[in-house]
Scaffold this motif. Sequence first.
Motif, PDB file in Angstrom:
ATOM      1  N   SER A  30      53.531  66.083 111.933  1.00 28.12           N
ATOM      2  CA  SER A  30      53.000  64.726 111.880  1.00 28.12           C
ATOM      3  C   SER A  30      53.013  64.037 113.242  1.00 28.12           C
ATOM      4  O   SER A  30      52.253  63.090 113.465  1.00 28.12           O
ATOM      5  CB  SER A  30      53.791  63.900 110.866  1.00 28.12           C
ATOM      6  OG  SER A  30      55.161  63.844 111.229  1.00 28.12           O
ATOM      7  N   ASN A  31      53.866  64.479 114.161  1.00 27.98           N
ATOM      8  CA  ASN A  31      53.935  63.864 115.480  1.00 27.98           C
ATOM      9  C   ASN A  31      53.079  64.579 116.520  1.00 27.98           C
ATOM     10  O   ASN A  31      53.144  64.253 117.707  1.00 27.98           O
ATOM     11  CB  ASN A  31      55.389  63.850 115.974  1.00 27.98           C
ATOM     12  CG  ASN A  31      56.249  62.902 115.176  1.00 27.98           C
ATOM     13  OD1 ASN A  31      55.753  62.023 114.503  1.00 27.98           O
ATOM     14  ND2 ASN A  31      57.554  63.105 115.240  1.00 27.98           N
ATOM     15  N   SER A  33      49.412  66.237 118.055  1.00 29.47           N
ATOM     16  CA  SER A  33      47.958  66.232 118.095  1.00 29.47           C
ATOM     17  C   SER A  33      47.481  67.655 117.858  1.00 29.47           C
ATOM     18  O   SER A  33      48.112  68.611 118.324  1.00 29.47           O
ATOM     19  CB  SER A  33      47.457  65.726 119.449  1.00 29.47           C
ATOM     20  OG  SER A  33      47.808  64.376 119.628  1.00 29.47           O
ATOM     21  N   TRP A  53      47.903  62.118 116.082  1.00 20.95           N
ATOM     22  CA  TRP A  53      48.869  61.931 114.998  1.00 20.95           C
ATOM     23  C   TRP A  53      48.478  60.771 114.101  1.00 20.95           C
ATOM     24  O   TRP A  53      48.832  60.719 112.927  1.00 20.95           O
ATOM     25  CB  TRP A  53      50.267  61.715 115.584  1.00 20.95           C
ATOM     26  CG  TRP A  53      50.376  60.486 116.434  1.00 20.95           C
ATOM     27  CD1 TRP A  53      50.160  60.397 117.775  1.00 20.95           C
ATOM     28  CD2 TRP A  53      50.708  59.162 115.994  1.00 20.95           C
ATOM     29  NE1 TRP A  53      50.322  59.100 118.193  1.00 20.95           N
ATOM     30  CE2 TRP A  53      50.676  58.327 117.125  1.00 20.95           C
ATOM     31  CE3 TRP A  53      51.027  58.615 114.761  1.00 20.95           C
ATOM     32  CZ2 TRP A  53      50.951  56.968 117.059  1.00 20.95           C
ATOM     33  CZ3 TRP A  53      51.316  57.255 114.694  1.00 20.95           C
ATOM     34  CH2 TRP A  53      51.270  56.439 115.841  1.00 20.95           C
ATOM     35  N   ASN A  73      49.407  65.677 106.605  1.00 19.42           N
ATOM     36  CA  ASN A  73      50.760  65.772 107.173  1.00 19.42           C
ATOM     37  C   ASN A  73      51.793  66.216 106.143  1.00 19.42           C
ATOM     38  O   ASN A  73      52.778  66.880 106.491  1.00 19.42           O
ATOM     39  CB  ASN A  73      51.160  64.431 107.787  1.00 19.42           C
ATOM     40  CG  ASN A  73      50.391  64.122 109.060  1.00 19.42           C
ATOM     41  OD1 ASN A  73      49.853  65.019 109.705  1.00 19.42           O
ATOM     42  ND2 ASN A  73      50.324  62.849 109.416  1.00 19.42           N
TER      43      ASN A  73
END
Length: 123
Positions: A30-31, A33, A53, A73
């Motif tokens: 999720s964090n 790119s 993200w 995510n």
Amino acid sequence: QAQLVESGGGLVQAGGSLRLSCAASGLTFSNSSMGWFRQAPGKEREFVASINWGGGTYYADSARGRFTISRDNAKSTLYLQMNSLKPEDTAVYYCAQKTAGGVYWRPYEYDYWGRGTQVTVFS
């Protein structure tokens, strides 16, 4: 260490559609790119699409309007919906992960790569 596994490639007639998936593990998805690239025989790897993200997207001119990049995510999965496929879209498609925010389109900017999935479009 990240692991990226692409799937969903195949043989499709021009005008058809495919949906590629990239399952990520090993790092916080999720964090990150994420990006899709492709490489045709005898050609350099080229940018297709990226998503940061926050869900911001960026497309190559060749993909804009036909391809859609998205991410889930909760499933740590990246997607590429490809519509109106053309023979010139034939290539090995790779997903890539950048452990930072932002939008990236140069291959060297990415930290991790999958092994690719073959897409072949015939006329």
